[in-house]
Design an enzyme around this catalytic site. Structure first.
Site, mmCIF file in Angstrom:
data_model
loop_
_atom_site.group_PDB
_atom_site.id
_atom_site.type_symbol
_atom_site.label_atom_id
_atom_site.label_comp_id
_atom_site.label_asym_id
_atom_site.label_seq_id
_atom_site.Cartn_x
_atom_site.Cartn_y
_atom_site.Cartn_z
ATOM 1 N N HIS A 17 0.834 -1.213 0.000
ATOM 2 C CA HIS A 17 0.000 0.000 0.000
ATOM 3 C C HIS A 17 0.868 1.263 0.000
ATOM 4 C CE1 HIS A 17 -2.832 -2.732 2.499
ATOM 5 N NE2 HIS A 17 -3.425 -2.573 1.328
ATOM 6 N N LYS A 41 -15.388 -7.910 4.721
ATOM 7 C CA LYS A 41 -14.225 -8.577 5.321
ATOM 8 C C LYS A 41 -14.535 -8.938 6.763
ATOM 9 C CE LYS A 41 -10.688 -6.897 2.252
ATOM 10 N NZ LYS A 41 -9.545 -6.022 2.039
ATOM 11 N N ARG A 97 -2.304 -6.375 -7.534
ATOM 12 C CA ARG A 97 -1.161 -7.241 -7.233
ATOM 13 C C ARG A 97 -1.010 -8.338 -8.277
ATOM 14 N NH1 ARG A 97 -3.306 -8.592 -1.375
ATOM 15 N NH2 ARG A 97 -5.109 -8.678 -2.738
ATOM 16 N N SER A 135 -2.866 -7.956 3.769
ATOM 17 C CA SER A 135 -3.040 -7.569 5.176
ATOM 18 C C SER A 135 -3.483 -8.759 6.009
ATOM 19 C CB SER A 135 -4.075 -6.451 5.295
ATOM 20 O OG SER A 135 -3.630 -5.310 4.627
HETATM 21 O O1 PNS Z 1 -8.956 -2.508 1.021
HETATM 22 P P1 PNS Z 1 -10.257 -3.067 0.532
HETATM 23 O O2 PNS Z 1 -11.061 -3.600 1.690
HETATM 24 O O3 PNS Z 1 -10.058 -4.064 -0.568
HETATM 25 O O4 PNS Z 1 -11.075 -1.821 -0.125
HETATM 26 C C1 PNS Z 1 -12.382 -2.011 -0.643
HETATM 27 C C2 PNS Z 1 -13.039 -0.654 -0.948
HETATM 28 C C3 PNS Z 1 -12.902 0.258 0.238
HETATM 29 C C4 PNS Z 1 -12.364 -0.006 -2.112
HETATM 30 C C5 PNS Z 1 -14.527 -0.879 -1.317
HETATM 31 O O5 PNS Z 1 -15.084 -1.787 -0.425
HETATM 32 C C6 PNS Z 1 -15.330 0.421 -1.264
HETATM 33 O O6 PNS Z 1 -15.153 1.299 -2.083
HETATM 34 N N1 PNS Z 1 -16.234 0.522 -0.255
HETATM 35 C C7 PNS Z 1 -17.047 1.702 -0.007
HETATM 36 C C8 PNS Z 1 -18.507 1.437 -0.378
HETATM 37 C C9 PNS Z 1 -18.689 1.585 -1.868
HETATM 38 O O7 PNS Z 1 -18.416 2.621 -2.457
HETATM 39 N N2 PNS Z 1 -19.189 0.497 -2.489
HETATM 40 C C10 PNS Z 1 -19.363 0.431 -3.919
HETATM 41 C C11 PNS Z 1 -18.040 -0.003 -4.572
HETATM 42 S S1 PNS Z 1 -18.244 -0.194 -6.292
#
Ligand code: PNS
Length: 167
Positions: A17, A41, A97, A135
């Protein structure tokens, strides 16, 4: 001014990150690292506020000074595109990745574009030396007393070693 949001759980932040956010800071005028709880998660190891504290320490530790000044760290909830609009950001940054990341990231990028056509997603290929990192694996290794210092900055490793379950 080009502003980007780099959203994620960062639970905890890894060298992968940190590499992505530094490279994004070299490309954009401001990068807002947005930390949130991802409901998809399993239960997070640390609170959002603890994650923000450790991310700021990790950036101070690893990020070149000129780039560090362009990076802010904040928490948010709700949709990433709404957070982008609130912060006048027109880019979302994500790291890739491996090909296994691609399918879900492509779906998110298209969905976000549908919701907010003015916000574009920019992908950075995670540096090869960090491309194996995740992570959840870092947390698992720390929970069993393993050494994670090649995977995360000192600020994270210190907290994981004092409490193997979280930061
Ligand atoms: O580090 P992560 O958990 O892989 O990140 C995932 C993230 C934060 C990018 C995604 O879950 C997100 O954008 N969540 C916010 C809610 C949202 O906007 N949902 C629609 C995504 S298309």
């Amino acid at each position: 001014m080009k502003v980007a949001v780099y959203p994620g759980s960062f639970d905890p932040i890894t060298f992968g990150h940190l590499d992505v956010v530094s490279r994004a800071a070299a490309m954009f005028d401001r990068v807002i690292l947005g930390v949130l709880v991802n409901p998809h998660k399993s239960s997070p190891a640390s609170s959002l506020q603890d994650r923000v504290t450790v991310i700021r320490e990790a950036l101070d530790e690893t990020c070149p000074h000129d780039l560090r000044g362009r990076i802010e760290v904040e928490t948010f909830d709700g949709l990433t595109v709404d957070f982008c609009r609130k912060r006048d950001a027109t880019f979302i940054v994500r790291g890739l990745r491996a090909i296994s990341d691609f399918e879900s990231e492509l779906q998110m990028a298209h969905t976000n574009r549908k919701l907010a056509p003015e916000v574009d997603t920019v992908f950075f290929m995670t540096a090869l030396e960090h491309s194996y990192l995740s992570s959840s694996l870092v947390k698992e290794i720390a929970a069993f007393g393993g050494d994670v210092r090649q995977m995360v900055p000192e600020a994270v490793a210190r907290r994981l070693s004092t409490d193997g379950r979280g930061l």
